[in-house]
Every structure is written in C-alpha cells, then in structure tokens.
Scaffold this motif. Sequence first.
Motif, short mmCIF file in Angstrom:
data_model
loop_
_atom_site.label_atom_id
_atom_site.label_comp_id
_atom_site.label_asym_id
_atom_site.label_seq_id
_atom_site.Cartn_x
_atom_site.Cartn_y
_atom_site.Cartn_z
N ASN A 177 0.81 -1.22 0.00
CA ASN A 177 0.00 0.00 0.00
C ASN A 177 0.84 1.27 0.00
OD1 ASN A 177 -2.38 -1.47 0.01
ND2 ASN A 177 -2.48 -1.58 2.23
N THR A 178 2.08 1.18 0.47
CA THR A 178 2.93 2.37 0.53
C THR A 178 3.51 2.75 -0.83
OG1 THR A 178 4.87 1.04 1.10
CG2 THR A 178 3.54 1.91 2.92
N LEU A 179 3.23 1.94 -1.86
CA LEU A 179 3.78 2.20 -3.19
C LEU A 179 2.68 2.43 -4.22
CD1 LEU A 179 6.62 -0.50 -3.21
CD2 LEU A 179 6.87 1.96 -2.82
N GLN A 180 1.59 3.03 -3.80
CA GLN A 180 0.46 3.26 -4.70
C GLN A 180 0.72 4.38 -5.70
OE1 GLN A 180 -2.36 1.30 -4.82
NE2 GLN A 180 -1.12 0.04 -3.46
N THR A 216 6.19 -0.77 -12.18
CA THR A 216 5.06 -1.55 -11.68
C THR A 216 5.64 -2.64 -10.79
OG1 THR A 216 5.05 -3.10 -13.54
CG2 THR A 216 3.68 -1.11 -13.73
N LEU A 217 4.85 -3.06 -9.81
CA LEU A 217 5.30 -4.07 -8.85
C LEU A 217 4.18 -5.06 -8.60
CD1 LEU A 217 7.24 -5.21 -6.64
CD2 LEU A 217 6.22 -3.51 -5.08
N THR A 218 4.49 -6.34 -8.75
CA THR A 218 3.54 -7.39 -8.40
C THR A 218 4.24 -8.40 -7.52
OG1 THR A 218 4.07 -8.71 -10.38
CG2 THR A 218 2.24 -7.14 -10.55
N VAL A 219 3.49 -9.02 -6.61
CA VAL A 219 4.03 -10.06 -5.74
C VAL A 219 3.07 -11.25 -5.77
CG1 VAL A 219 4.71 -10.68 -3.40
CG2 VAL A 219 5.14 -8.36 -4.24
N ALA A 220 3.62 -12.42 -6.07
CA ALA A 220 2.81 -13.64 -6.11
C ALA A 220 3.70 -14.83 -5.79
CB ALA A 220 2.16 -13.82 -7.48
N GLU A 221 3.21 -15.69 -4.90
CA GLU A 221 3.90 -16.94 -4.55
C GLU A 221 5.35 -16.70 -4.14
OE1 GLU A 221 3.38 -19.48 -7.92
OE2 GLU A 221 1.26 -19.83 -7.49
N GLY A 222 5.56 -15.65 -3.36
CA GLY A 222 6.89 -15.38 -2.82
C GLY A 222 7.84 -14.66 -3.76
N ILE A 223 7.37 -14.31 -4.96
CA ILE A 223 8.24 -13.66 -5.94
C ILE A 223 7.71 -12.28 -6.27
CG2 ILE A 223 9.20 -13.80 -8.27
CD1 ILE A 223 8.76 -16.88 -8.01
N ARG A 238 12.78 3.14 -2.89
CA ARG A 238 11.62 2.81 -2.05
C ARG A 238 11.16 1.38 -2.25
NH1 ARG A 238 7.49 6.80 -4.09
NH2 ARG A 238 6.09 5.62 -2.72
N ILE A 239 11.13 0.93 -3.51
CA ILE A 239 10.67 -0.42 -3.83
C ILE A 239 11.59 -1.46 -3.19
CG2 ILE A 239 10.44 -2.12 -5.68
CD1 ILE A 239 9.52 0.26 -7.47
N PHE A 240 12.88 -1.34 -3.43
CA PHE A 240 13.79 -2.39 -2.96
C PHE A 240 13.98 -2.34 -1.44
CE2 PHE A 240 14.54 -3.09 -7.38
CZ PHE A 240 14.87 -4.44 -7.45
N ASP A 241 13.89 -1.17 -0.85
CA ASP A 241 13.94 -1.11 0.62
C ASP A 241 12.73 -1.82 1.22
OD1 ASP A 241 16.31 0.25 0.51
OD2 ASP A 241 15.48 2.20 1.11
N LEU A 242 11.56 -1.63 0.60
CA LEU A 242 10.36 -2.29 1.11
C LEU A 242 10.45 -3.81 0.91
CD1 LEU A 242 7.50 -2.09 2.29
CD2 LEU A 242 6.64 -1.83 -0.03
N LEU A 243 10.90 -4.25 -0.26
CA LEU A 243 11.03 -5.69 -0.50
C LEU A 243 12.05 -6.32 0.43
CD1 LEU A 243 10.89 -5.78 -4.42
CD2 LEU A 243 9.03 -6.20 -2.79
N HIS A 244 13.09 -5.59 0.75
CA HIS A 244 14.09 -6.06 1.71
C HIS A 244 13.43 -6.46 3.03
CE1 HIS A 244 18.10 -5.94 3.76
NE2 HIS A 244 17.37 -5.56 4.79
N ASP A 245 12.44 -5.69 3.46
CA ASP A 245 11.80 -5.91 4.76
C ASP A 245 10.46 -6.63 4.67
OD1 ASP A 245 13.82 -4.81 6.28
OD2 ASP A 245 12.94 -2.80 6.36
N THR A 246 10.15 -7.23 3.53
CA THR A 246 8.87 -7.93 3.36
C THR A 246 9.12 -9.43 3.45
OG1 THR A 246 8.05 -6.17 1.92
CG2 THR A 246 6.88 -8.27 1.86
N PRO A 247 8.75 -10.07 4.56
CA PRO A 247 9.10 -11.48 4.78
C PRO A 247 8.58 -12.42 3.70
CG PRO A 247 8.31 -10.48 6.81
CD PRO A 247 8.05 -9.49 5.72
N GLU A 248 7.38 -12.15 3.17
CA GLU A 248 6.80 -13.07 2.20
C GLU A 248 7.48 -13.02 0.84
OE1 GLU A 248 3.79 -9.57 2.53
OE2 GLU A 248 5.19 -10.68 3.81
N VAL A 249 8.32 -12.03 0.60
CA VAL A 249 9.07 -11.96 -0.66
C VAL A 249 10.37 -12.73 -0.48
CG1 VAL A 249 10.33 -10.44 -2.24
CG2 VAL A 249 8.07 -9.79 -1.42
N THR A 295 12.96 -6.39 -14.50
CA THR A 295 12.96 -6.36 -15.96
C THR A 295 12.42 -5.01 -16.43
OG1 THR A 295 12.38 -7.64 -17.94
CG2 THR A 295 10.65 -7.36 -16.27
N GLY A 296 12.34 -4.83 -17.74
CA GLY A 296 11.82 -3.58 -18.30
C GLY A 296 10.59 -3.83 -19.14
#
Length: 261
Positions: free
Chosen positions: A2-5, A11-18, A41-52, A58-59
Amino acid sequence: MNTLQDLQCFTLTVAEGIATVTIARPPVNAQNGRFRDEIIRIFDLLHDTPEVLAIVLTGAGRVFSAGADLKERPGLSGEPGAYPRHNRLVRAAFACVMECEKPVICAINGAAIGAGCALALSADILIAGESAFLSMTEVDVGLAGGVKHVLRHFGQSDARLMIMTARRITGPELLRMNVVSACVPDAELLETAMGIAREIAGKVPLAVRAAKRSFNLVEDLPLHEGYRYEQSQTVALSTSEDTREAQRAFAEKRKPVFTGR
C-alpha cells in the motif's frame, strides 16, 4: 504494498513469494530523479517484506533501460552542490538492488545502456533475451564511470574492451563471456527468470539471504578472511529452526515448510 500506490516509473507485483519489478517509464525507461527515488523505495520495502523470497527485475517494452535521462544532468544547471546530490542518489539507486537481502534476477530485455547497464549488473543473476545488449557509452560523450559494476560480472579483458570501446555486447556474446547465466529467445525471457526465482524461493530463506550477504561481503576480501566469514554464517544457520526443518524434510523425503526462523 500500500505504501507504493503512487509509482510512476515502475510496476510491482508479488505472487507466490516472488516480486516482479518492471521498469515502466516510456519510451526508453530512462532514469531520472523520480525513477531513482522509486527504485530505492521499492527495494527497501522488498528487503523488509518477509513473504518476498526472490525478485525479478525487468523492463517494459523493448528496452530494459537506455540509461540516465540527460535532461536532468546536473552539469547543465551549474548549481553548486548539484553533482554531489545527484551522484549520491545514483549510487543509492544501484546499491538498493545490491544490498536488498533478497536475491535479484535481472531479465534483460533489449538495450541496457550506461546507467541501465549498471543497474542490470547490480543484480545477482543475469538472464538475457536474444535481442538484449549491454553497453557503457561514457567514452563516446567524454564521461567515465561504471568500471566497478562491469567488473562484478565481466573478466578483466572483456571489461576493458566494453568500457574503452563503448561496444554493444549482445546476448549471445554475454553468454560466451560468462556474464549472463542464459541467453534465451525474447518470448521465453521472463518465464526463464521466474523459473529461477521459483527455484530460489523453495530453498531455506535464511540460508539464501546469508549466501547473498556472503557474496556482497567477500567480493573484495582475501580468501582466508572471506571463507572465515562464510563459516561463521554456517555456524549461525545451524541452530535455526528452518535449517533443522530442511534437514528433517530431506531425511523424510518430503517438502519442507519454512517459517523464517
């Protein structure tokens, strides 16, 4: 997430741990201040997201990233202090990928030039589409930079060839040089990267993160010091619940269930 709206360049998607992070700044995914702020912001958040557990970068479209947006080059403004601020943000935009504790698989689609090349080389594992190429064009315009990033994945002679000639190094050549782990048809690129991400996501998360820390730390250490650090990581992991679960599952011939502890 929600912090990256408010993302404008990704674009950012998360599914099945990826997590799939896609550069989306048409027409050529050039990097400006907004781009750099968002990727941090994206990579700092993913760093601290346990389910990722793993990340694919990619581009969108036919270009990974054509490099820095020249309209924002600080030398054009002449403002005192502009270059130090600019350079600090550029470094952080690459460092956030390297320092993110989750493995990053870069699916290089099309051109990755200058800062785009450095961004791709900041990832842990590189996969190239057949139409992809890397190029550091600084010497063509009287600038310098990117040597350390290039040396992370290129051998000494090939690194000098790339930097000093500004050549385009194509996907098949990158595979021959052992810069990328695979060069695949463009239509298979993303699925190939996702397959690697899924494979990593099935391993012990604590061990995978420890492995990335080791790669980042021992890169510039002598053999003895680097291996001693790696051994300390193994000792620490040996008492974790996930390591015990992995060993039990192996002995019992079943799929392990990890808890992150």
